[in-house]
Design a protein around this motif. Structure first.
Motif, PDB file in Angstrom:
ATOM      1  N   ARG B 205      46.346  12.467  63.878  1.00  0.00           N
ATOM      2  CA  ARG B 205      45.671  13.535  64.605  1.00  0.00           C
ATOM      3  C   ARG B 205      46.046  13.499  66.089  1.00  0.00           C
ATOM      4  O   ARG B 205      45.996  14.504  66.778  1.00  0.00           O
ATOM      5  N   LEU B 206      46.445  12.304  66.561  1.00  0.00           N
ATOM      6  CA  LEU B 206      46.872  12.201  67.953  1.00  0.00           C
ATOM      7  C   LEU B 206      48.157  12.981  68.172  1.00  0.00           C
ATOM      8  O   LEU B 206      48.367  13.587  69.218  1.00  0.00           O
ATOM      9  N   GLU B 208      48.942  15.613  66.479  1.00  0.00           N
ATOM     10  CA  GLU B 208      48.499  17.008  66.478  1.00  0.00           C
ATOM     11  C   GLU B 208      47.916  17.389  67.834  1.00  0.00           C
ATOM     12  O   GLU B 208      48.172  18.478  68.350  1.00  0.00           O
ATOM     13  N   ALA B 209      47.119  16.464  68.398  1.00  0.00           N
ATOM     14  CA  ALA B 209      46.514  16.726  69.708  1.00  0.00           C
ATOM     15  C   ALA B 209      47.612  16.931  70.754  1.00  0.00           C
ATOM     16  O   ALA B 209      47.527  17.840  71.581  1.00  0.00           O
ATOM     17  N   GLY B 210      48.650  16.111  70.717  1.00  0.00           N
ATOM     18  CA  GLY B 210      49.753  16.254  71.663  1.00  0.00           C
ATOM     19  C   GLY B 210      50.469  17.585  71.481  1.00  0.00           C
ATOM     20  O   GLY B 210      50.774  18.286  72.452  1.00  0.00           O
ATOM     21  N   TYR B 211      50.683  17.925  70.234  1.00  0.00           N
ATOM     22  CA  TYR B 211      51.362  19.168  69.887  1.00  0.00           C
ATOM     23  C   TYR B 211      50.527  20.359  70.353  1.00  0.00           C
ATOM     24  O   TYR B 211      51.037  21.373  70.830  1.00  0.00           O
ATOM     25  N   ASP B 212      49.218  20.214  70.211  1.00  0.00           N
ATOM     26  CA  ASP B 212      48.285  21.261  70.613  1.00  0.00           C
ATOM     27  C   ASP B 212      48.294  21.439  72.129  1.00  0.00           C
ATOM     28  O   ASP B 212      48.099  22.536  72.635  1.00  0.00           O
ATOM     29  N   LEU B 213      48.540  20.330  72.851  1.00  0.00           N
ATOM     30  CA  LEU B 213      48.517  20.369  74.314  1.00  0.00           C
ATOM     31  C   LEU B 213      49.922  20.595  74.866  1.00  0.00           C
ATOM     32  O   LEU B 213      50.332  19.967  75.830  1.00  0.00           O
ATOM     33  N   TYR B 214      50.675  21.456  74.218  1.00  0.00           N
ATOM     34  CA  TYR B 214      51.936  21.984  74.732  1.00  0.00           C
ATOM     35  C   TYR B 214      53.092  21.001  74.742  1.00  0.00           C
ATOM     36  O   TYR B 214      54.115  21.250  75.375  1.00  0.00           O
ATOM     37  N   ALA B 215      52.948  19.851  74.062  1.00  0.00           N
ATOM     38  CA  ALA B 215      54.075  18.927  73.978  1.00  0.00           C
ATOM     39  C   ALA B 215      54.998  19.380  72.845  1.00  0.00           C
ATOM     40  O   ALA B 215      54.530  19.754  71.772  1.00  0.00           O
ATOM     41  N   SER B 216      56.319  19.338  73.104  1.00  0.00           N
ATOM     42  CA  SER B 216      57.270  19.647  72.039  1.00  0.00           C
ATOM     43  C   SER B 216      57.299  18.454  71.080  1.00  0.00           C
ATOM     44  O   SER B 216      56.736  17.402  71.370  1.00  0.00           O
ATOM     45  N   ARG B 217      57.988  18.624  69.961  1.00  0.00           N
ATOM     46  CA  ARG B 217      58.046  17.521  68.997  1.00  0.00           C
ATOM     47  C   ARG B 217      58.603  16.258  69.627  1.00  0.00           C
ATOM     48  O   ARG B 217      58.119  15.144  69.416  1.00  0.00           O
ATOM     49  N   GLN B 219      58.562  15.466  72.811  1.00  0.00           N
ATOM     50  CA  GLN B 219      57.601  14.914  73.777  1.00  0.00           C
ATOM     51  C   GLN B 219      56.466  14.192  73.070  1.00  0.00           C
ATOM     52  O   GLN B 219      55.980  13.176  73.563  1.00  0.00           O
TER      53      GLN B 219
END
Lengths: 371, 308
Positions: B205-206, B208-217, B219
């Motif tokens: 889920r972390l 997912e959280a990163g992905y949700d906060l505008y990080a690319s794959r 990143q």
């Protein structure tokens, strides 16, 4: 990279303006016999700046719908629109939508400040700007002194606030909240409910809130979408959902309800008589046909106990709740009814078991559910 | 009430007894380690400061000559001192091949570990089991199997020749590349297993959280996943780097004697070289390099991740 929130919104603005919309969205998992429709042809338009709640029991599809809006899952049918633009194919990092996770999902290797800055950093905001915004967010969630703490050193409520600040920092168009309060104890949950309402008012951001707690939904929402079995059963403001439930499931799931089975009898003008086993009740006739089988839904607080008129009943028990007492009754014919009697200083003695009474309902409070 | 002090004394006695009993429980293993590890190490250390015997063994006379011999050589014609470049070449090859092996096992092992950790729980045991199958066979036999694959008349070259992709066999055997392939093959499971353990603990889920906060794959991988699976990465790197550095069988079989690594060079001193003190000094040096590498790792991982 242009921040998604700064990208121009396509389409003309209407009143009320729609922030996010699901059009005939479906999501199925598995295939063949093992196919489960987590979401079945759901359409819902969530208005700009509103506090919208998706309410339903676990497995009703509310979290699935949230994940489709966030972009974690792609729908197997239908589309997701943001400000009128189709974003179905956009990955989560290209959507100006942020999520507050049920488990908070705070980054354990980063400090509170670094967690809140994460989205801003990924958007390529300037260092000073990101610092200022993060500090502003810390103040907004009242965690000013906690910037350099590790997330593991925080209490559940504080972690919750960090998760909120982190999701709000990039100023998303829509904030998704996936049962964010379910891990908190009752007192903290009440506090965070008020806190969430305040944050929503102060930021003006559209909130899409997922919960299975009907009280939470009623107290916080501008509008509620009640879900069951992958479908939305009813959308409306809390009062409408509570007072005019669209069907038996909604009436049963939201609050407590007495259900009485009956049949439509004589119709005279705009009133109709519903024949019950215990007697008859007069309701508005709109949409009813003579002989139709119906279910009456009556909230316990709309049940009145008297001696003169109404349906004959016998008291079968009392349950004391402090602010009120639930009086359990059995109507002649066997149907059970619960009446909620507000506590007052003078009604010290409840009606004893076996007392014969008459039961009536507040005019206009009886909902007729055709099923 | 009992006199003050009595209960405390009793507790202290019990506590002392418990500690003594625990020591007794550990004693056999400690004794084995002391005799089996420290003893021989001490002998090697002492031998590194002795003179070589004429045919083998040592002459019991103190001299630090072996230690100088590692880095310096005396010209056999004019007797001048020069840098022992042959030795340095061997050291450099050992370190370079070990680092490369570690790097390649990370690149190959990470996706593998990720794959296993994202399977349904019921399937993972099977995948882990498959990873450990190579351990069932003797290292020497596995190394010869690699040799059979890469030699000029081996499987790989035959297939490529038959397919008309190459005109003549590619010479891989008896090169550094062959050693690298062999070591990567042999040590890959040692990278996959700790990485798997780390990824298994990772909360997806972390990501997912990163992905949700505008990080690319990419990143998400760099900013969220890698920092959190680093303990596994470090453990795997140590498990691969340390035995790679002292590898003996693989460079011997696939490197063909020319492309020696430290392990082979040490063996040479105790065999044909008849220079036990030099072999002993080299062994101690290898130990020091490994310890230095471990210390650097501990420092780096400790500083950047003070809370765990």
């Amino acid at each position: 990279m242009v921040p998604p929130s700064l990208q121009p919104a396509a389409g003309p603005s209407e009143t009320p303006r729609i922030a996010v919309e699901a059009r005939n969205a479906s999501k199925a998992f598995g295939q063949g016999d093992a196919l489960t429709r987590a979401l079945d042809d759901v359409s819902v338009a969530i208005r700009k700046g509103e506090f919208f709640t998706l309410l339903g029991p676990s497995g009703c599809g509310k979290t699935t719908l949230l994940r489709l809006i966030a972009g974690f899952d792609t729908p197997t049918g239908g589309s997701i629109l943001l400000n009128g633009r189709d974003i179905t194919a956009d990955p989560p990092n290209r959507r100006p939508v942020n999520t507050v996770f049920q488990s908070y999902a705070l980054f354990p290797h980063l400090t509170v400040l670094q967690n809140i800055r994460f989205g801003l950093d990924m958007l390529g905001r300037k260092r000073a700007e990101a610092d200022a915004r993060a500090a502003e967010m810390l103040a907004l969630v009242r965690l000013e002194g906690f910037a350099s703490r590790r997330t593991a050193q925080l209490s559940g409520g504080q972690q919750q606030r960090v998760a909120l600040a982190r999701a709000l920092a990039p100023e998303p168009e829509v904030l998704l909240l996936d049962e964010p309060l379910s891990a908190l104890d009752l007192k903290l949950r009440k506090e965070m409910q008020r806190e969430l309402k305040r944050l929503q008012r102060e930021t003006g951001i559209t909130f899409v809130f997922v919960t299975h707690d009907q009280e939470e939904a009623l107290t916080m929402s501008d509008r509620i979408g009640v879900m069951q079995g992958g479908r939305i059963l009813q959308i409306g403001p809390p009062r409408e959902i509570y007072n005019q439930p669209a069907n038996r499931f909604v009436a049963d799931f939201i609050g407590e309800t007495n259900f009485l089975d009956g049949e439509v009898g004589a119709i005279a003008g705009d009133t109709a008589t519903i024949e019950l086993a215990a007697g008859s009740v007069t309701v508005r006739s709109a949409g009813l046909d003579r002989g139709q089988k119906v279910t009456l839904a009556i909230r316990p607080e709309q049940v009145r106990i008297g001696e003169a008129e109404g349906l004959p009943a016998v008291v079968t028990g009392n349950v004391y709740f402090g602010t009120d007492t639930h009086c359990h009754l059995e109507l002649s014919g066997g149907a059970g009814v619960v009446a909620r009697l507000q506590s007052a200083a003078d009604d010290a003695t409840p009606l004893g078991e076996g007392t014969a009474v008459r039961v009536s309902f507040t005019p206009g409070s009886v909902q007729v559910l055709a099923d | 009430m009992p006199p003050a002090g009595t209960p405390a004394t009793t507790e202290a006695t019990i506590e002392a007894g418990r500690i003594r009993r625990n020591w007794l429980l550990a004693a056999p293993a400690l004794a084995l380690l002391l005799i089996g590890a420290s003893g021989p190490l001490l002998i090697v250390l002492v031998y590194s400061f002795l003179e070589p015997g004429d045919y083998s063994g040592v002459i019991w006379k103190f001299t630090p000559r072996a230690w100088f011999e590692i880095f310096l050589k005396r010209d056999i014609f004019d007797g001048t001192l020069g840098v022992a470049d042959a030795h340095l070449t061997i050291f450099w090859r050992s370190v370079r091949l070990s680092l490369l092996t570690t790097l390649i096992t990370i690149l190959l092992g990470f996706p593998t570990a990720w794959f296993i950790a994202t399977r349904p729980r019921s399937q993972r045991a099977l995948w882990l089991f498959l990873i450990t199958i190579p351990f069932w066979t003797n290292l020497l036999i596995r190394t010869f199997a690699i040799m059979e694959v890469i030699r000029n008349q081996g499987v790989m070259n035959t297939v490529l020749l038959q397919a008309g992709l190459i005109a003549e066999p590619i010479q891989i055997l008896y090169t550094d590349t062959a050693v690298l392939i062999g070591m990567t093959y042999v040590y890959l499971p040692l990278m996959v297993l700790p990485l798997y353990a780390a990824i298994d603990r990772f909360d997806f889920r972390l990501a997912e959280a990163g992905y949700d906060l505008y990080a690319s794959r990419l990143q998400v991988l760099r900013r969220v996943i890698l920092p959190l699976v680093r303990p596994g990465l470090i453990a795997g790197s140590i498990l691969v780097f340390v035995p790679s550095l002292g590898a003996y069988v693989t460079p011997r079989v696939l490197g063909g004697g020319k492309n020696m690594m430290i392990g082979n060079f040490i063996e040479l001193q105790f065999g044909q070289g008849r220079n036990w003190p030099l072999g002993a000094a080299l062994s101690m040096l290898l130990l020091l390099i490994v310890m230095a590498a471990l210390l650097v790792y501990v420092r780096v991982s400790g500083r950047e991740n003070p809370h765990g």
